[in-house]
Design a protein around this motif. Structure first.
Motif, mmCIF file in Angstrom:
data_model
loop_
_atom_site.group_PDB
_atom_site.id
_atom_site.type_symbol
_atom_site.label_atom_id
_atom_site.label_comp_id
_atom_site.label_asym_id
_atom_site.label_seq_id
_atom_site.Cartn_x
_atom_site.Cartn_y
_atom_site.Cartn_z
ATOM 1 N N PHE A 51 -6.512 2.413 -7.574
ATOM 2 C CA PHE A 51 -5.394 2.410 -6.962
ATOM 3 C C PHE A 51 -4.871 3.742 -6.479
ATOM 4 O O PHE A 51 -3.908 3.568 -5.793
ATOM 5 N N THR A 52 -5.639 4.637 -6.766
ATOM 6 C CA THR A 52 -5.050 6.161 -6.253
ATOM 7 C C THR A 52 -5.172 6.040 -4.827
ATOM 8 O O THR A 52 -6.231 5.820 -4.319
ATOM 9 N N VAL A 53 -4.122 6.495 -4.108
ATOM 10 C CA VAL A 53 -4.391 6.840 -2.810
ATOM 11 C C VAL A 53 -4.021 8.331 -2.477
ATOM 12 O O VAL A 53 -2.829 8.812 -2.668
ATOM 13 N N SER A 54 -5.044 8.895 -2.206
ATOM 14 C CA SER A 54 -4.745 10.618 -1.682
ATOM 15 C C SER A 54 -4.108 10.775 -0.487
ATOM 16 O O SER A 54 -3.920 9.971 0.297
ATOM 17 N N ASP A 55 -3.404 11.999 -0.211
ATOM 18 C CA ASP A 55 -2.933 12.500 0.829
ATOM 19 C C ASP A 55 -3.985 12.643 2.016
ATOM 20 O O ASP A 55 -3.406 12.600 3.172
ATOM 21 N N ASN A 56 -5.170 12.477 1.659
ATOM 22 C CA ASN A 56 -6.127 12.650 2.644
ATOM 23 C C ASN A 56 -6.454 11.343 3.321
ATOM 24 O O ASN A 56 -7.345 11.007 4.541
ATOM 25 N N TYR A 57 -5.906 10.335 2.669
ATOM 26 C CA TYR A 57 -6.086 8.839 3.210
ATOM 27 C C TYR A 57 -4.887 8.115 3.958
ATOM 28 O O TYR A 57 -3.913 8.537 3.590
ATOM 29 N N SER A 58 -5.101 7.547 5.004
ATOM 30 C CA SER A 58 -4.065 6.760 5.482
ATOM 31 C C SER A 58 -4.555 5.258 5.575
ATOM 32 O O SER A 58 -5.719 5.111 5.955
ATOM 33 N N GLN A 59 -3.792 4.238 5.790
ATOM 34 C CA GLN A 59 -4.136 2.883 5.820
ATOM 35 C C GLN A 59 -3.291 2.533 7.007
ATOM 36 O O GLN A 59 -2.020 2.957 7.236
ATOM 37 N N VAL A 60 -3.950 1.709 7.853
ATOM 38 C CA VAL A 60 -3.193 1.012 8.916
ATOM 39 C C VAL A 60 -3.665 -0.340 9.164
ATOM 40 O O VAL A 60 -4.990 -0.858 8.968
ATOM 41 N N VAL A 61 -2.711 -1.051 9.197
ATOM 42 C CA VAL A 61 -2.860 -2.763 9.181
ATOM 43 C C VAL A 61 -3.505 -2.878 10.389
ATOM 44 O O VAL A 61 -2.854 -2.489 11.497
ATOM 45 N N GLU A 62 -4.649 -3.523 10.501
ATOM 46 C CA GLU A 62 -5.338 -3.414 11.717
ATOM 47 C C GLU A 62 -5.099 -4.869 12.604
ATOM 48 O O GLU A 62 -4.830 -4.978 13.613
ATOM 49 N N SER A 63 -5.336 -5.625 11.718
ATOM 50 C CA SER A 63 -5.093 -7.067 12.216
ATOM 51 C C SER A 63 -5.123 -8.120 11.212
ATOM 52 O O SER A 63 -4.925 -7.860 10.103
ATOM 53 N N SER A 64 -4.679 -9.332 11.378
ATOM 54 C CA SER A 64 -4.544 -10.412 10.326
ATOM 55 C C SER A 64 -5.289 -11.713 11.001
ATOM 56 O O SER A 64 -5.285 -12.203 12.268
ATOM 57 N N GLU A 65 -5.957 -12.382 10.040
ATOM 58 C CA GLU A 65 -6.901 -13.408 10.473
ATOM 59 C C GLU A 65 -6.313 -14.889 9.530
ATOM 60 O O GLU A 65 -6.536 -14.836 8.335
ATOM 61 N N PRO A 66 -5.787 -15.894 10.062
ATOM 62 C CA PRO A 66 -5.352 -16.981 9.734
ATOM 63 C C PRO A 66 -6.355 -17.722 8.816
ATOM 64 O O PRO A 66 -7.572 -17.732 9.428
ATOM 65 N N LEU A 93 0.783 -1.247 -0.010
ATOM 66 C CA LEU A 93 -0.006 0.028 -0.166
ATOM 67 C C LEU A 93 0.782 1.256 0.151
ATOM 68 O O LEU A 93 0.673 2.335 -0.741
ATOM 69 N N LEU A 94 1.904 1.488 0.727
ATOM 70 C CA LEU A 94 2.960 2.456 0.706
ATOM 71 C C LEU A 94 3.401 2.521 -0.559
ATOM 72 O O LEU A 94 3.601 3.788 -1.151
ATOM 73 N N ALA A 95 3.854 1.423 -1.292
ATOM 74 C CA ALA A 95 4.598 1.672 -2.383
ATOM 75 C C ALA A 95 3.624 2.278 -3.495
ATOM 76 O O ALA A 95 3.979 3.092 -4.290
ATOM 77 N N LEU A 96 2.477 1.866 -3.572
ATOM 78 C CA LEU A 96 1.140 2.225 -4.573
ATOM 79 C C LEU A 96 1.177 3.927 -3.941
ATOM 80 O O LEU A 96 0.971 4.668 -5.018
ATOM 81 N N GLN A 97 1.177 4.064 -2.723
ATOM 82 C CA GLN A 97 0.964 5.632 -2.549
ATOM 83 C C GLN A 97 2.024 6.463 -2.885
ATOM 84 O O GLN A 97 1.575 7.581 -3.345
ATOM 85 N N LEU A 98 3.382 6.099 -2.804
ATOM 86 C CA LEU A 98 4.292 6.623 -3.331
ATOM 87 C C LEU A 98 4.774 6.746 -4.789
ATOM 88 O O LEU A 98 5.678 7.101 -5.288
ATOM 89 N N GLY A 99 3.879 5.696 -5.444
ATOM 90 C CA GLY A 99 3.938 5.782 -6.828
ATOM 91 C C GLY A 99 5.295 4.908 -7.443
ATOM 92 O O GLY A 99 5.753 4.850 -8.222
ATOM 93 N N ASP A 100 5.757 3.992 -6.381
ATOM 94 C CA ASP A 100 6.600 3.238 -6.524
ATOM 95 C C ASP A 100 6.202 1.898 -7.140
ATOM 96 O O ASP A 100 6.131 0.825 -6.142
#
Length: 173
Positions: A90-105, A51-58
């Motif tokens: 795929f566009t991630v605006s500067d007004n959005y932030s993503q936080v990994v909340e949990s994982s479910e096996p 998600l960070l790579a998409l946000q940074l355009g990498d």
């Protein structure tokens, strides 16, 4: 005269307080840390870094997190073409932030990672911020965790052998 003097002092104190609050707000916002790659081979780390790579355009880095089991996109050029054809996915605006909340096996080799996406209005008059959650599925692929599907920041036609119908390849020089 004394009454006017005290009201001038009160007005000056109010203006000074407002200026101090503006300076404090600027300092708090400017000291907010920039997001960083986690470089972890874990389901949560892979989703965060994708998600960070998409946000940074990498896009090269973002593509590297996809499973080799996915038939389409088969290479970075097809990945880029798919992003270009469906930018709203795929566009991630500067007004959005993503936080990994949990994982479910799901199984020993498959995990659903839950991501909380927060929209920050960044406006004094725009109202409250809001959030939503979505999942991305990660599986072990050759000993490493790789993305295999997602509810957001993922194209529904990825992984299909007939490719995405609406993707027009860019002209390569």
């Amino acid at each position: 005269m004394s009454n006017r003097n005290s009201s001038d002092k009160l007005l000056l104190a109010i203006v000074a307080g407002i200026i101090l609050l503006v300076i404090l707000a600027f300092v708090v916002v400017s000291r907010r840390p920039e997001p960083e790659f986690q470089f972890k081979d874990s389901p949560e780390g892979i989703v965060h870094d994708y998600l960070l790579a998409l946000q940074l355009g990498d896009y090269q880095r973002a593509y590297s997190f996809l499973s080799a089991e996915i038939v389409y996109p088969a290479d970075i050029d097809e990945f880029y073409d798919s992003l270009r054809a469906n930018p709203w996915e795929f566009t991630v605006s500067d007004n959005y932030s993503q936080v990994v909340e949990s994982s479910e096996p799901i199984s020993d080799n498959s995990v659903a990672v839950v991501v909380r996406e927060i929209y920050n209005s960044n406006s004094l008059f725009a109202g409250d911020d809001y959030f939503d959650t979505f999942r991305m599925r990660v599986e072990k692929d050759g000993g490493e965790w790789k993305l295999v599907s997602g509810e957001r920041y993922w194209s529904s036609c990825w992984g299909e052998e007939n490719k995405c119908e609406n993707v027009v390849p860019r002209v390569r020089e």
